[in-house]
Design a protein around this motif. Sequence first.
Motif, PDB file in Angstrom:
ATOM      1  N   UNK A  80      18.153  32.534  54.683  1.00 31.59           N
ATOM      2  CA  UNK A  80      18.603  33.027  55.978  1.00 31.59           C
ATOM      3  C   UNK A  80      19.657  34.109  55.802  1.00 31.59           C
ATOM      4  N   UNK A  81      19.820  34.899  56.831  1.00 30.24           N
ATOM      5  CA  UNK A  81      20.885  35.899  56.884  1.00 30.24           C
ATOM      6  C   UNK A  81      21.751  35.608  58.109  1.00 30.24           C
ATOM      7  N   UNK A  82      22.825  36.351  58.250  1.00 33.01           N
ATOM      8  CA  UNK A  82      23.718  36.173  59.385  1.00 33.01           C
ATOM      9  C   UNK A  82      22.962  36.289  60.709  1.00 33.01           C
ATOM     10  N   UNK A  91      11.482  18.723  58.434  1.00 33.29           N
ATOM     11  CA  UNK A  91      12.035  17.378  58.579  1.00 33.29           C
ATOM     12  C   UNK A  91      10.988  16.415  59.129  1.00 33.29           C
ATOM     13  N   UNK A  92      10.161  16.895  60.038  1.00 33.88           N
ATOM     14  CA  UNK A  92       9.082  16.059  60.570  1.00 33.88           C
ATOM     15  C   UNK A  92       8.128  15.643  59.457  1.00 33.88           C
ATOM     16  N   UNK A  93       7.914  16.553  58.502  1.00 35.92           N
ATOM     17  CA  UNK A  93       7.039  16.260  57.373  1.00 35.92           C
ATOM     18  C   UNK A  93       7.751  15.492  56.261  1.00 35.92           C
ATOM     19  N   UNK A  94       9.001  15.114  56.503  1.00 40.47           N
ATOM     20  CA  UNK A  94       9.820  14.355  55.548  1.00 40.47           C
ATOM     21  C   UNK A  94      10.104  15.153  54.270  1.00 40.47           C
ATOM     22  N   UNK A  95      10.153  16.463  54.388  1.00 42.23           N
ATOM     23  CA  UNK A  95      10.592  17.310  53.283  1.00 42.23           C
ATOM     24  C   UNK A  95      12.085  17.568  53.433  1.00 42.23           C
ATOM     25  N   UNK A  96      12.720  18.031  52.363  1.00 42.68           N
ATOM     26  CA  UNK A  96      14.138  18.375  52.392  1.00 42.68           C
ATOM     27  C   UNK A  96      14.265  19.899  52.382  1.00 42.68           C
ATOM     28  N   UNK A  97      14.702  20.511  53.483  1.00 43.39           N
ATOM     29  CA  UNK A  97      14.930  21.957  53.478  1.00 43.39           C
ATOM     30  C   UNK A  97      16.103  22.299  52.555  1.00 43.39           C
ATOM     31  N   UNK A  98      15.898  23.270  51.674  1.00 38.67           N
ATOM     32  CA  UNK A  98      16.966  23.764  50.809  1.00 38.67           C
ATOM     33  C   UNK A  98      17.251  25.197  51.249  1.00 38.67           C
ATOM     34  N   UNK A  99      18.445  25.412  51.775  1.00 36.31           N
ATOM     35  CA  UNK A  99      18.774  26.645  52.484  1.00 36.31           C
ATOM     36  C   UNK A  99      19.845  27.417  51.730  1.00 36.31           C
ATOM     37  N   UNK A 100      19.679  28.718  51.675  1.00 40.60           N
ATOM     38  CA  UNK A 100      20.683  29.572  51.048  1.00 40.60           C
ATOM     39  C   UNK A 100      20.727  30.893  51.814  1.00 40.60           C
ATOM     40  N   UNK A 147      30.137  33.281  52.346  1.00 37.33           N
ATOM     41  CA  UNK A 147      30.435  31.940  51.838  1.00 37.33           C
ATOM     42  C   UNK A 147      29.465  30.973  52.507  1.00 37.33           C
ATOM     43  N   UNK A 148      29.140  29.911  51.806  1.00 40.94           N
ATOM     44  CA  UNK A 148      28.160  28.974  52.335  1.00 40.94           C
ATOM     45  C   UNK A 148      28.783  27.838  53.136  1.00 40.94           C
ATOM     46  N   UNK A 149      30.107  27.798  53.254  1.00 45.88           N
ATOM     47  CA  UNK A 149      30.736  26.783  54.102  1.00 45.88           C
ATOM     48  C   UNK A 149      30.400  27.057  55.565  1.00 45.88           C
ATOM     49  N   UNK A 150      30.675  28.275  56.015  1.00 43.14           N
ATOM     50  CA  UNK A 150      30.383  28.620  57.406  1.00 43.14           C
ATOM     51  C   UNK A 150      28.882  28.671  57.658  1.00 43.14           C
ATOM     52  N   UNK A 151      28.113  29.132  56.672  1.00 40.94           N
ATOM     53  CA  UNK A 151      26.659  29.118  56.810  1.00 40.94           C
ATOM     54  C   UNK A 151      26.174  27.683  57.007  1.00 40.94           C
ATOM     55  N   UNK A 152      26.712  26.746  56.217  1.00 38.73           N
ATOM     56  CA  UNK A 152      26.311  25.346  56.336  1.00 38.73           C
ATOM     57  C   UNK A 152      26.646  24.800  57.718  1.00 38.73           C
ATOM     58  N   UNK A 153      27.787  25.206  58.262  1.00 40.45           N
ATOM     59  CA  UNK A 153      28.176  24.749  59.600  1.00 40.45           C
ATOM     60  C   UNK A 153      27.206  25.274  60.651  1.00 40.45           C
ATOM     61  N   UNK A 154      26.800  26.550  60.525  1.00 43.84           N
ATOM     62  CA  UNK A 154      25.849  27.107  61.473  1.00 43.84           C
ATOM     63  C   UNK A 154      24.487  26.425  61.329  1.00 43.84           C
TER      64      UNK A 154
END
Length: 380
Positions: A109-111, A131-140, A154-161
């Motif tokens: 993802x981007x801003x 999530x419906x398919x019971x997979x784990x999304x790995x996001x960066x 930074x990935x702190x604020x990205x994680x919050x969004x």
Amino acid sequence: MADPKLENFRRIVVKVGSSLLVDAEAGDVRTSWLTALAADIAKLHDAGCEVLVVSSGSIALGRSRLKLPRGPLKLEESQAAAAVGQIALARIWSEVLGAHGIDAGQILVTLQDTEERRRYLNARSTIAKLLEWRAVPVINENDTVATAEIRYGDNDRLAARVATMASADLLILLSDIDGLYTAPPAQDPNARLIPVVETVTAEIEGMAGSAASELSRGGMHTKIEAAKIATTGGTHMLIASGKIEHPLAAIAEGGRCTWFLTPANPVTARKRWIAGSLEPKGMLVIDAGAVTALRSGKSLLPAGVVRVEGQFARGDAVVVRGPDMHEIGRGLVAYDADDADRIKGRSSPDVATILGVPGRAEMIHRDDLVIGPAGAGPTA
């Protein structure tokens, strides 16, 4: 929630920083640590919890694979290193989660993906389906295309969004420190851990220190900013040490950490935002059957729409009115005005035939819909 426990949460976002994932000296992944974390995630997953991961590390892994020298990188060098590192990072997460029979899905993802409503809804729908398919999304963050002006950094604020976008009820920031202290503990031996923060005040913001490692682009300041984003969006947050193996198990057993509490929940916070913060761009008039369905908690389907007015795009807010033209509520529509008009009154299976492409089953999903009491406008 005066005494929060990990077992009380259903949808959890776990943020993993570069300094935890990558050994700076060896220039490679901390395999043993990551394997232990994957086991923790699998335990939550097996208990029925939905887990998302926001993972840093693509640039750090890329520069290691490419054997780039230490020191700052130019923008194009960072982007190229990220391109190499993203492949490595995705493979690593796929392997450690796959060992527990869990599929991993990579999302970059981007801003703009979390700021612009159309792209926000696309990302949110992809996450929901994984999530419906019971997979784990790995996001960066997509460091291969993001520039300094259009990135989080930074990935702190990205994680919050991501947490608020996914309607998560808990965000866990795994850090190289076990929580928020009254002062930076490396500088003040009398600094005390704050176990619970009920509200992020100016005093709390003043306690933030600086980044503790060269791989980290954040620091306590960005974690406090993340707490403000998360708790405003109805998501609880905690900061805990990721320097130990099985960090999530340690949290579950009552290990040291700092909880940031929210008085709301993700759905309530999101619906309050829809009800009061967005200017409607159009109107959908629905039939009596659809009114009954919406008041019972259902989504709005194309079949229940009898009239479409206004010029709106997918993701815009629209007013929903009943056959007597009284306002039933408002929500974020899943179709542009022209397409909404073409499929109104039609059953969901007809949508693909009419539009030529598979469409959303709902005109407005119930999570994006605020229904007011009978005879009144929408409320949160």
